[in-house]
Design an enzyme around this catalytic site. Structure first.
Site, mmCIF file in Angstrom:
data_model
loop_
_atom_site.group_PDB
_atom_site.id
_atom_site.type_symbol
_atom_site.label_atom_id
_atom_site.label_comp_id
_atom_site.label_asym_id
_atom_site.label_seq_id
_atom_site.Cartn_x
_atom_site.Cartn_y
_atom_site.Cartn_z
ATOM 1 N N GLU A 292 0.799 -1.169 0.022
ATOM 2 C CA GLU A 292 -0.138 0.018 -0.133
ATOM 3 C C GLU A 292 0.755 1.245 -0.102
ATOM 4 O O GLU A 292 1.939 1.357 0.510
ATOM 5 C CB GLU A 292 -0.901 0.022 1.172
ATOM 6 C CG GLU A 292 -1.913 -1.071 1.046
ATOM 7 C CD GLU A 292 -2.813 -1.279 2.307
ATOM 8 O OE1 GLU A 292 -3.779 -1.818 1.998
ATOM 9 O OE2 GLU A 292 -2.670 -0.850 3.263
ATOM 10 N N CYS B 51 0.480 -2.140 15.565
ATOM 11 C CA CYS B 51 0.318 -1.777 14.372
ATOM 12 C C CYS B 51 0.031 -2.917 13.476
ATOM 13 O O CYS B 51 -0.015 -4.023 13.693
ATOM 14 C CB CYS B 51 1.930 -1.778 13.939
ATOM 15 S SG CYS B 51 2.226 -1.502 12.030
ATOM 16 N N GLU C 84 9.755 -2.067 7.758
ATOM 17 C CA GLU C 84 10.784 -1.257 8.349
ATOM 18 C C GLU C 84 11.879 -1.020 7.419
ATOM 19 O O GLU C 84 12.573 -2.220 7.013
ATOM 20 C CB GLU C 84 11.512 -2.150 9.526
ATOM 21 C CG GLU C 84 12.868 -1.864 10.223
ATOM 22 C CD GLU C 84 12.879 -0.632 10.453
ATOM 23 O OE1 GLU C 84 11.759 0.032 11.335
ATOM 24 O OE2 GLU C 84 13.726 0.293 10.272
ATOM 25 N N SER D 106 10.919 5.905 15.846
ATOM 26 C CA SER D 106 9.690 5.669 16.534
ATOM 27 C C SER D 106 10.245 5.243 17.906
ATOM 28 O O SER D 106 10.477 4.111 18.230
ATOM 29 C CB SER D 106 8.992 4.377 15.869
ATOM 30 O OG SER D 106 8.668 4.866 14.714
ATOM 31 N N LEU D 107 10.122 6.086 19.025
ATOM 32 C CA LEU D 107 10.494 5.972 20.302
ATOM 33 C C LEU D 107 9.323 5.355 21.091
ATOM 34 O O LEU D 107 9.675 4.243 21.507
ATOM 35 C CB LEU D 107 10.836 7.309 20.808
ATOM 36 C CG LEU D 107 11.668 7.198 22.209
ATOM 37 C CD1 LEU D 107 12.930 6.283 22.209
ATOM 38 C CD2 LEU D 107 12.067 8.681 22.707
ATOM 39 N N ASN E 193 -3.919 5.507 16.500
ATOM 40 C CA ASN E 193 -5.043 5.269 15.456
ATOM 41 C C ASN E 193 -5.642 3.830 15.671
ATOM 42 O O ASN E 193 -4.686 2.667 15.603
ATOM 43 C CB ASN E 193 -4.505 5.266 13.886
ATOM 44 C CG ASN E 193 -4.193 6.615 13.276
ATOM 45 O OD1 ASN E 193 -4.604 7.465 13.946
ATOM 46 N ND2 ASN E 193 -2.895 6.531 12.959
ATOM 47 N N CYS F 5 5.929 -7.005 7.423
ATOM 48 C CA CYS F 5 6.894 -6.475 8.339
ATOM 49 C C CYS F 5 7.081 -7.562 9.362
ATOM 50 O O CYS F 5 6.342 -8.036 9.803
ATOM 51 C CB CYS F 5 6.450 -5.057 9.015
ATOM 52 S SG CYS F 5 7.891 -4.333 10.016
ATOM 53 N N CYS G 174 3.395 8.678 1.202
ATOM 54 C CA CYS G 174 3.873 7.586 2.259
ATOM 55 C C CYS G 174 4.254 6.252 1.418
ATOM 56 O O CYS G 174 3.150 5.772 0.858
ATOM 57 C CB CYS G 174 2.840 7.462 3.274
ATOM 58 S SG CYS G 174 3.369 6.325 4.497
ATOM 59 N N CYS H 111 -1.362 5.991 9.833
ATOM 60 C CA CYS H 111 -0.176 5.262 10.247
ATOM 61 C C CYS H 111 -0.674 3.944 11.208
ATOM 62 O O CYS H 111 -1.645 4.037 11.919
ATOM 63 C CB CYS H 111 0.462 5.999 11.341
ATOM 64 S SG CYS H 111 1.251 7.543 10.864
ATOM 65 N N CYS I 97 5.437 -5.055 16.237
ATOM 66 C CA CYS I 97 5.178 -3.905 17.030
ATOM 67 C C CYS I 97 3.487 -4.417 17.377
ATOM 68 O O CYS I 97 2.758 -4.537 16.648
ATOM 69 C CB CYS I 97 5.182 -2.637 16.518
ATOM 70 S SG CYS I 97 7.003 -2.174 16.089
HETATM 71 N N1 SAH Z 1 8.491 0.928 10.343
HETATM 72 C C1 SAH Z 1 8.493 2.380 10.481
HETATM 73 C C2 SAH Z 1 7.548 3.218 9.528
HETATM 74 C C3 SAH Z 1 6.222 2.800 9.301
HETATM 75 S S1 SAH Z 1 5.144 3.005 10.572
HETATM 76 C C4 SAH Z 1 8.545 2.680 12.050
HETATM 77 O O1 SAH Z 1 7.948 1.908 12.810
HETATM 78 O O2 SAH Z 1 8.935 3.698 12.386
HETATM 79 C C5 SAH Z 1 4.982 4.852 10.777
HETATM 80 C C6 SAH Z 1 4.719 5.423 12.125
HETATM 81 O O3 SAH Z 1 3.551 4.742 12.461
HETATM 82 C C7 SAH Z 1 5.781 4.786 12.976
HETATM 83 O O4 SAH Z 1 6.073 5.654 14.378
HETATM 84 C C8 SAH Z 1 4.816 3.663 13.711
HETATM 85 O O5 SAH Z 1 5.358 3.440 15.142
HETATM 86 C C9 SAH Z 1 3.482 4.326 13.882
HETATM 87 N N2 SAH Z 1 2.310 3.617 14.138
HETATM 88 C C10 SAH Z 1 2.257 2.379 13.626
HETATM 89 N N3 SAH Z 1 0.865 1.797 14.194
HETATM 90 C C11 SAH Z 1 0.317 3.014 14.508
HETATM 91 C C12 SAH Z 1 -1.167 3.067 15.069
HETATM 92 N N4 SAH Z 1 -1.751 2.032 15.150
HETATM 93 N N5 SAH Z 1 -1.480 4.302 15.230
HETATM 94 C C13 SAH Z 1 -0.543 5.328 15.412
HETATM 95 N N6 SAH Z 1 0.789 5.347 14.726
HETATM 96 C C14 SAH Z 1 1.096 4.061 14.744
HETATM 97 FE FE1 SF4 Z 2 6.717 -2.823 11.137
HETATM 98 FE FE2 SF4 Z 2 6.724 -0.034 11.931
HETATM 99 FE FE3 SF4 Z 2 4.586 -1.420 12.081
HETATM 100 FE FE4 SF4 Z 2 6.500 -1.789 13.822
HETATM 101 S S1 SF4 Z 2 5.338 0.128 13.373
HETATM 102 S S2 SF4 Z 2 5.231 -3.301 12.690
HETATM 103 S S3 SF4 Z 2 8.334 -1.359 12.295
HETATM 104 S S4 SF4 Z 2 5.590 -1.050 10.283
#
Ligand code: SAH
Ligand code: SF4
Length: 371
Positions: free
Chosen positions: A90, A117, A160, A214-215, A290, A110, A103, A333, A114
């Protein structure tokens, strides 16, 4: 037959030289591929007929098969593309006042696992090639009305990016070429969940792109739960790696901080965040969670988000709140899951699955790489 969009300008120039033409002709090919977005070699009228046939015989122009497009109430567009092996990815095009932000995905699925996500639930099917990454830009650009343009690319779609290091860096190189799209380092942002070896390599090699990290937590116990990568490289190791970015670098690191109600959104968390980031040239981008299906997490109230932001601002931290786009079409996101066909079945659990292949030389699981 190879995808011509896998080649950087230097690689294409070398190929041209090997095939009896001048390397600078590669610039003309880039112009056709990326500025004119030609999808047939025969249309590249500034090249000799023989070169066009030679290209035709060796390469394909690297299209992506459109699977679907969804348009959100806020005009965000989510494209689903089918790769040649059937995997779906996507790409999200977001309108701003007078330009767009795109984006892009770097992997199908992935491996990072996490907890918050949706993409994580797919596991990793495979890395995207450089050509598959840049073609998302080509395809989305076809939908941009004349006079408008894509100003920023964020590597925040599925995957990632630093787990697919080699292909990512090639894609950045291709996207930056003046004869092609000409995106500057400031206009391309790579977001990582904190793969420290990849991050160090990115910084030490001086890759020309902005960094977002992403901290999402200020305590290892919390971050361990949210992001399995933290069990391998903890917060201190991650921030030490970030401190390697030269302080004179023009752009600062952005720390993304996902706000989950009752998990990481207290005043004490905000204060600790400022202490942790002390001395780093950075800013914080707060991302209210989200909602994704079957998830235990909750989105904090608007007031709680504002309160957290104010704690940071009061301590001198530049802090923005990410406005979520495309929620109604699952384009925000963390919501990308290419639901048409999950890339690969895997057992759910806290350990991410092993990738099938690792062209970046990381030797398999992103969490076993040592550098
Ligand atoms: N994989 C990379 C980039 C893609 S995700 C990463 O993790 O940084 C882009 C951003 O969306 C990241 O900061 C991720 O942690 C965040 N994200 C993932 N799931 C989310 C959710 N359900 N709500 C809001 N942000 C989310
Ligand atoms: Fe992968 Fe980023 Fe989603 Fe974590 S937040 S599972 S690194 S896409």
């Amino acid at each position: 037959m190879e995808n011509i969009k896998n080649l950087t300008l230097d690689e294409l120039g070398a190929w041209m030289a090997d095939h009896g033409d001048k390397p600078f002709r590669a610039r003309q090919v880039f112009h056709w591929l990326y500025q004119k977005r030609a999808d047939r070699f025969e249309d590249m009228s500034t090249l000799s007929k023989s070169m066009r046939s030679l290209l035709e015989a060796h390469f394909h122009p690297g299209g992506l098969e459109g699977h679907s497009v969804q348009v959100s109430a806020d005009s965000t567009r989510k494209y689903t593309f089918r790769l040649d092996d059937g995997n779906l990815i996507e790409t999200v095009l977001m309108p701003n006042k007078n330009h767009y932000t795109l984006c892009v995905s770097t992997q199908a699925g992935c491996a990072m696992g996490c907890a918050f996500c949706k993409t994580a639930t797919l596991g990793l099917a495979r890395h995207l090639t450089p050509g598959e990454i840049v073609q998302q830009v080509v395809e989305a650009w076809r939908d941009v009305e004349p006079g408008n343009f894509i100003r920023n690319i964020v590597f925040m779609g599925m995957g990632e990016p630093l787990h697919n290091y080699t292909n990512l860096v090639k894609a950045l190189d291709i996207l930056a070429q003046d004869h092609g799209f000409g995106f500057s380092a400031r206009r391309m942002t790579v977001s990582t969940s904190g793969l420290v070896p990849g991050l160090l390599r990115f910084i030490r090699e001086g890759v020309r792109a902005s960094l977002a990290v992403s901290l999402h937590a200020v305590d290892d116990a919390v971050r361990d739960r949210l992001m399995p990568v933290n069990r391998r490289w903890n917060i201190a190791q991650l921030l030490d790696a970030c401190r390697e970015l030269p302080r004179d670098a023009r752009s600062r690191i952005t720390f993304e901080y996902l706000l989950l109600q009752g998990v990481n959104d207290s005043t004490a968390d905000a204060r600790k965040l400022v202490r942790l980031l002390h001395g780093l040239k950075c800013k914080v981008n707060l991302i209210p969670y989200n909602a994704v299906e079957d998830s235990p997490f909750k989105t904090p109230s608007v007031e709680a988000v504002r309160g957290f932001q104010e704690e940071l601002l009061a301590r001198g931290m530049v802090t923005t709140v990410r406005i979520s786009k495309g929620q109604d079409i699952q384009a925000a996101c963390g919501q990308l899951a290419a639901l048409g066909r999950p890339p690969k079945a895997h057992k759910t659990g806290s350990r991410p699955p092993r990738p099938a292949s690792a062209p970046d030389g990381s030797g398999g699981s992103p969490l076993s790489s040592t550098g």
